[in-house]
Write a protein that holds these residues in place. Structure first.
Motif, short mmCIF file in Angstrom:
data_model
loop_
_atom_site.label_atom_id
_atom_site.label_comp_id
_atom_site.label_asym_id
_atom_site.label_seq_id
_atom_site.Cartn_x
_atom_site.Cartn_y
_atom_site.Cartn_z
N ARG A 265 0.83 -1.21 0.00
CA ARG A 265 0.00 0.00 0.00
C ARG A 265 0.86 1.26 0.00
N VAL A 266 2.06 1.17 0.53
CA VAL A 266 2.97 2.31 0.54
C VAL A 266 3.80 2.35 -0.74
N ALA A 267 4.33 1.21 -1.16
CA ALA A 267 5.28 1.15 -2.28
C ALA A 267 4.65 1.30 -3.66
N GLU A 268 3.49 0.70 -3.87
CA GLU A 268 2.89 0.70 -5.21
C GLU A 268 2.58 2.08 -5.76
N PRO A 269 2.04 3.01 -4.97
CA PRO A 269 1.71 4.32 -5.54
C PRO A 269 2.90 5.25 -5.75
N LEU A 270 4.07 4.89 -5.26
CA LEU A 270 5.23 5.77 -5.42
C LEU A 270 5.60 5.88 -6.89
N PRO A 271 5.85 7.08 -7.37
CA PRO A 271 6.18 7.28 -8.79
C PRO A 271 7.35 6.41 -9.25
N ARG A 272 7.18 5.83 -10.43
CA ARG A 272 8.17 4.98 -11.10
C ARG A 272 8.40 3.63 -10.43
N SER A 273 7.71 3.35 -9.35
CA SER A 273 7.86 2.08 -8.63
C SER A 273 6.95 1.04 -9.26
N TYR A 274 7.47 -0.18 -9.42
CA TYR A 274 6.62 -1.27 -9.89
C TYR A 274 7.06 -2.58 -9.28
N GLU A 275 6.12 -3.50 -9.15
CA GLU A 275 6.35 -4.79 -8.51
C GLU A 275 6.71 -5.84 -9.55
N VAL A 276 7.66 -6.71 -9.19
CA VAL A 276 8.02 -7.85 -10.03
C VAL A 276 8.13 -9.08 -9.13
N LEU A 277 8.04 -10.24 -9.76
CA LEU A 277 8.25 -11.50 -9.06
C LEU A 277 9.49 -12.13 -9.66
N VAL A 278 10.52 -12.34 -8.84
CA VAL A 278 11.78 -12.92 -9.28
C VAL A 278 12.07 -14.14 -8.41
N ARG A 279 12.10 -15.31 -9.02
CA ARG A 279 12.35 -16.56 -8.28
C ARG A 279 11.45 -16.67 -7.06
N ASP A 280 10.17 -16.45 -7.27
CA ASP A 280 9.16 -16.54 -6.21
C ASP A 280 9.33 -15.53 -5.09
N ARG A 281 10.05 -14.44 -5.37
CA ARG A 281 10.21 -13.38 -4.37
C ARG A 281 9.66 -12.07 -4.93
N VAL A 282 8.87 -11.39 -4.11
CA VAL A 282 8.31 -10.09 -4.50
C VAL A 282 9.40 -9.03 -4.34
N LYS A 283 9.57 -8.23 -5.41
CA LYS A 283 10.54 -7.14 -5.38
C LYS A 283 9.89 -5.91 -5.99
N PHE A 284 10.36 -4.75 -5.58
CA PHE A 284 9.93 -3.50 -6.19
C PHE A 284 11.14 -2.86 -6.85
N ARG A 285 10.90 -2.33 -8.02
CA ARG A 285 11.96 -1.69 -8.79
C ARG A 285 11.56 -0.28 -9.19
N VAL A 286 12.60 0.51 -9.46
CA VAL A 286 12.50 1.77 -10.19
C VAL A 286 13.46 1.57 -11.34
N GLY A 287 12.96 1.54 -12.55
CA GLY A 287 13.80 1.16 -13.68
C GLY A 287 14.25 -0.28 -13.46
N GLN A 288 15.56 -0.52 -13.51
CA GLN A 288 16.08 -1.86 -13.25
C GLN A 288 16.63 -2.00 -11.83
N ILE A 289 16.53 -0.94 -11.03
CA ILE A 289 17.08 -0.96 -9.68
C ILE A 289 16.06 -1.54 -8.70
N VAL A 290 16.46 -2.60 -8.01
CA VAL A 290 15.62 -3.16 -6.95
C VAL A 290 15.85 -2.31 -5.71
N TRP A 291 14.78 -1.78 -5.17
CA TRP A 291 14.92 -0.93 -3.99
C TRP A 291 14.18 -1.50 -2.77
N LEU A 292 13.42 -2.56 -2.99
CA LEU A 292 12.65 -3.18 -1.91
C LEU A 292 12.42 -4.63 -2.30
#
Length: 115
Positions: free
Chosen positions: A10-37
Motif C-alpha cells: 500500500r505504501v510502495a505501489e503508488p510511489l512514482p516509477r515504482s513497480y512490482e516484479v516476481l523474481v524466483r518466487d520473491r516479491v521485489k519493487f523496482r524503479v527502472g532496473q534498480i531493486v529498492w525493496l
C-alpha cells in the motif's frame, strides 16, 4: 501488530516509477532496473535500499528489528528488517526513504516526498 507485505504494498505501489516484479518466487519493487525493496520467500523479511555508511549504526541500535544483508549483498546500499518487529509508521518511513534513494531528486521533489 506485525507489518504484512500488503501493508508495504500500500505504501510502495503508488510511489512514482515504482513497480512490482516476481523474481524466483520473491516479491521485489523496482524503479527502472534498480531493486529498492524486496521480500524473503516466506514474506517475513523486508530488504530495502539504505545507505551503507549508516547501516552498522542502524543494525546496532535495533538488532531485534534490523540485520545485515547476506554477504553477497553487503556491497550494495541495503539492509534487512523483520516485518513482525516493525510498526506501520516506521515501515512507511523506511519504504519512502528507500524509494528516495533510487529515484531522481526531481521526482521526489515533484511529489512532495523529498524529505
Amino acid at each position: 501488530m506485525a507489518v504484512t507485505i500488503e501493508d508495504v504494498r500500500r505504501v510502495a505501489e503508488p510511489l512514482p516509477r515504482s513497480y512490482e516484479v516476481l523474481v524466483r518466487d520473491r516479491v521485489k519493487f523496482r524503479v527502472g532496473q534498480i531493486v529498492w525493496l524486496a521480500f524473503s520467500a516466506d514474506e517475513t523479511q523486508m530488504g530495502f535500499a539504505f545507505p551503507k555508511e549508516e547501516r552498522d549504526a542502524l543494525v546496532a541500535s535495533e538488532p531485534d528489528v534490523f540485520h545485515m544483508p547476506r554477504a553477497s549483498d553487503l556491497r550494495f546500499n541495503w539492509v534487512e528488517a523483520r516485518l513482525d518487529a516493525l510498526e506501520v509508521g516506521r515501515m512507511r518511513e523506511l519504504v519512502v526513504d528507500a524509494w528516495r534513494l533510487v529515484v531522481p531528486k526531481s521526482v521526489a521533489l515533484a511529489h512532495g516526498l523529498d524529505g
